[in-house]
Design an enzyme around this catalytic site. Structure first.
Site, short mmCIF file in Angstrom:
data_model
loop_
_atom_site.label_atom_id
_atom_site.label_comp_id
_atom_site.label_asym_id
_atom_site.label_seq_id
_atom_site.Cartn_x
_atom_site.Cartn_y
_atom_site.Cartn_z
N GLY A 1 -8.33 0.88 0.49
CA GLY A 1 -7.77 0.38 1.75
C GLY A 1 -6.39 0.87 2.04
O GLY A 1 -6.02 2.00 1.73
N SER A 2 -5.61 -0.03 2.63
CA SER A 2 -4.33 0.36 3.22
C SER A 2 -3.37 1.02 2.23
O SER A 2 -3.17 0.53 1.11
CB SER A 2 -3.66 -0.87 3.82
OG SER A 2 -2.37 -0.51 4.26
N SER A 3 -2.73 2.08 2.72
CA SER A 3 -1.73 2.80 1.93
C SER A 3 -0.50 1.93 1.66
O SER A 3 0.29 2.22 0.76
CB SER A 3 -1.31 4.05 2.69
OG SER A 3 -0.84 3.70 3.97
N VAL A 4 -0.35 0.85 2.43
CA VAL A 4 0.80 -0.04 2.27
C VAL A 4 0.64 -0.93 1.03
O VAL A 4 1.58 -1.60 0.62
CB VAL A 4 1.01 -0.89 3.55
CG1 VAL A 4 2.20 -1.80 3.44
CG2 VAL A 4 1.20 0.03 4.75
#
Lengths: 385, 125
Positions: B57-60
């Site tokens: 999922g999110s790179s954050v």
């Protein structure tokens, strides 16, 4: 991983604190992926801009980092928390606004372009067959699959490190040596942006492959491609898809009506919505012009929030489409997007209507807001007069 | 066994059988699984050895790992069977040891098991 003398010196702190940290990140990610060395990039796209995603820890980190760091290549930024034009209409607390502006300022200070967009591929051009470093997952998959660019599925930190050093780790995906290990044949009866998003989410959900092949999609339009990229990026480690390739002896599966329903039932968490939200990924120019044309002589019965880049908002304003969209009941929000938005809270809204699989996924998980998923054509049919 | 972020450690395992999306699965200030649909919902990862297949999922998600560290609720180490840039970069910034194991070694690990990685980089179960 092989490093040059300059890179080793930077890692040892001889080139300053910011570069030391940047090389530490690159070496760790290089070790993780068995990369041979670092390779120059021409463009970095950074995520971790919205305060709701990185919080105080991220804000404080960026504030300190920006004291000494400067970008070394063109660097663009993911969406921020709000559209400053509409700030008076939002019910945001001052603390959020101040902290968000601190983050925006830190990125400005290091020299990043304040593009605040998750669709950099629709806003900026670069030479084809070029190495870039994109952190936003839908943008990375789009770059590798549709734009003849090469990027890892960078993390927020690895893309930031690439922006500062002008380099990224040289993995198999960059050398076009990573091939599909799964091939999915779709048997969709009615292809649209929602079913493409669900296909992407399905593919990512069942596979840990970096590259997948998809057979059976008709020529996708822009919205369908963006939905496929964002669905895939939300559920997986996948970094690239190929279309209709002969893949030899790899795992092969089908995506049929039943699979579609299973994924739809997982992500469609409401049978109605208080408002309509469009734009995860943010809507681009052609999508907004199409929407404006489809809304001719129609008006939304409910509030409709649309998220897009500021560059696009300015363009549709100049071309007269902004007025048309607003007259049809659309609120246009630049610089921000559905995911992790502070503009939607479950104190005021229980559920939304959207065509975005990624939006539905994160609204449920983070904002505790349910979604009624429909393709845009159906939304316009059901929700306009 | 491959060390992505070096370190010696000893502790109790908490194992997630599914990949982790740090941004949506983990509370960055309190250090527990916040996703109600996750089988480890409400379980703390603080001072545990977090074992999971890989990050998604999110790179954050990398910022969430850093945030766990700044709030003193991070795991003492992470063990995966497949490396990814989100987890590797988050652990690098937060100085959390990160180890990649082959399938056979990974499959031997279970929740509540106490393991050690010593100075010689040996895994002791």
């Amino acid at each position: 991983m092989n490093l040059t003398k300059y890179e080793r010196d930077a890692l040892d702190g001889k080139k300053g604190e910011a570069l030391e940290l940047a090389y530490r990140i690159l070496v760790a990610t290089g070790e993780a992926t068995s990369a041979d060395n670092l390779t120059p990039i021409t463009w970095a796209h950074i995520s971790g801009v919205n305060y709701n995603t990185i919080g105080d820890a991220g804000k404080d980190f960026l504030s300190k980092f920006s004291e000494t760091a400067k970008v070394n290549v063109m660097t663009t930024t993911n969406p921020t928390g709000f559209d400053i034009d509409n700030i008076d209409t939002y019910d945001l607390d001052d603390e959020f606004i101040i902290k968000q502006q601190d983050i925006n300022n830190a990125y400005k200070k290091i020299g990043a372009i304040q593009s605040f967009s998750c669709i950099p591929y629709e806003l900026f051009d670069t030479t084809k067959n070029t190495q870039v470093a994109f952190a936003e997952s839908n943008a990375a998959i789009h770059a590798n699959s549709e734009d003849d660019l090469q990027t890892n599925k960078e993390s927020a930190f690895s893309a930031l490190a690439s922006a500062i050093t002008g380099k990224s780790i040289n993995t198999d995906i960059r050398k076009n040596m990573d091939h599909a290990k799964l091939s999915i044949t779709t048997k969709l009866e009615n292809q649209n942006e929602l079913t493409c998003g669900l296909l992407g989410f399905f593919a990512g959900d069942i596979s840990s492959c970096s590259v997948i092949n998809i057979n059976g999609l008709y020529k996708q339009n822009i919205s369908e491609t963006k939905s496929l990229c964002s669905g895939l990026g939300t559920s997986s480690q996948c970094i690239k898809y190929t279309l209709n390739k002969q893949c030899g002896n790899i795992e092969k599966i089908t995506f049929d009506k039943n699979d579609l329903h299973v994924i739809y039932d997982k992500l469609n968490t409401a049978d109605r919505g208080d408002i309509i939200v469009l734009g995860s990924p943010q809507l681009g120019l052609s999508e907004l012009i199409n929407l404006s044309n489809m809304l001719k002589n129609k008006k939304f019965k409910k509030k409709c929030m649309i998220f897009c880049p500021r560059l696009i908002k300015n363009t549709i304003k100049q071309q007269g489409y902004l007025d048309k969209l607003q007259n049809a009941g659309c609120e246009i929000h630049a610089d921000c997007c559905i995911c992790f938005t502070p503009l939607l809270t479950n104190k005021k809204i229980d559920s939304v209507i959207t065509n975005s699989v990624k939006g539905a996924y994160y609204l449920k998980k983070e904002n505790k807001i349910t979604s009624n998923l429909k393709p845009l054509s159906q939304i316009l049919q059901d929700e306009t007069i | 066994m491959k060390f992505v972020v070096n370190g010696t450690f000893k502790g109790k395992i908490i194992k997630s059988n599914v990949p982790i999306n740090f941004l949506s699965d983990i509370d960055r200030k309190k250090g527990f699984f916040k996703d109600t649909e996750h089988n480890l919902f409400n379980t703390s990862i603080k001072d545990k050895i977090l074992v999971f297949p890989y990050g998604i999922g999110s790179s954050v998600g990398a910022y969430i790992i850093y945030s766990l560290y700044t709030h003193n609720v991070s795991p003492i180490a992470m063990i995966c069977k497949k490396a990814d840039l989100i987890v590797a970069s988050g652990c690098a910034i937060a100085n959390i040891p990160l180890v990649i194991l082959c399938n056979d070694e990974y499959n031997k690990l279970h929740t509540d098991m106490i393991i050690t990685i010593n100075e010689l980089n040996n895994l002791i179960i």
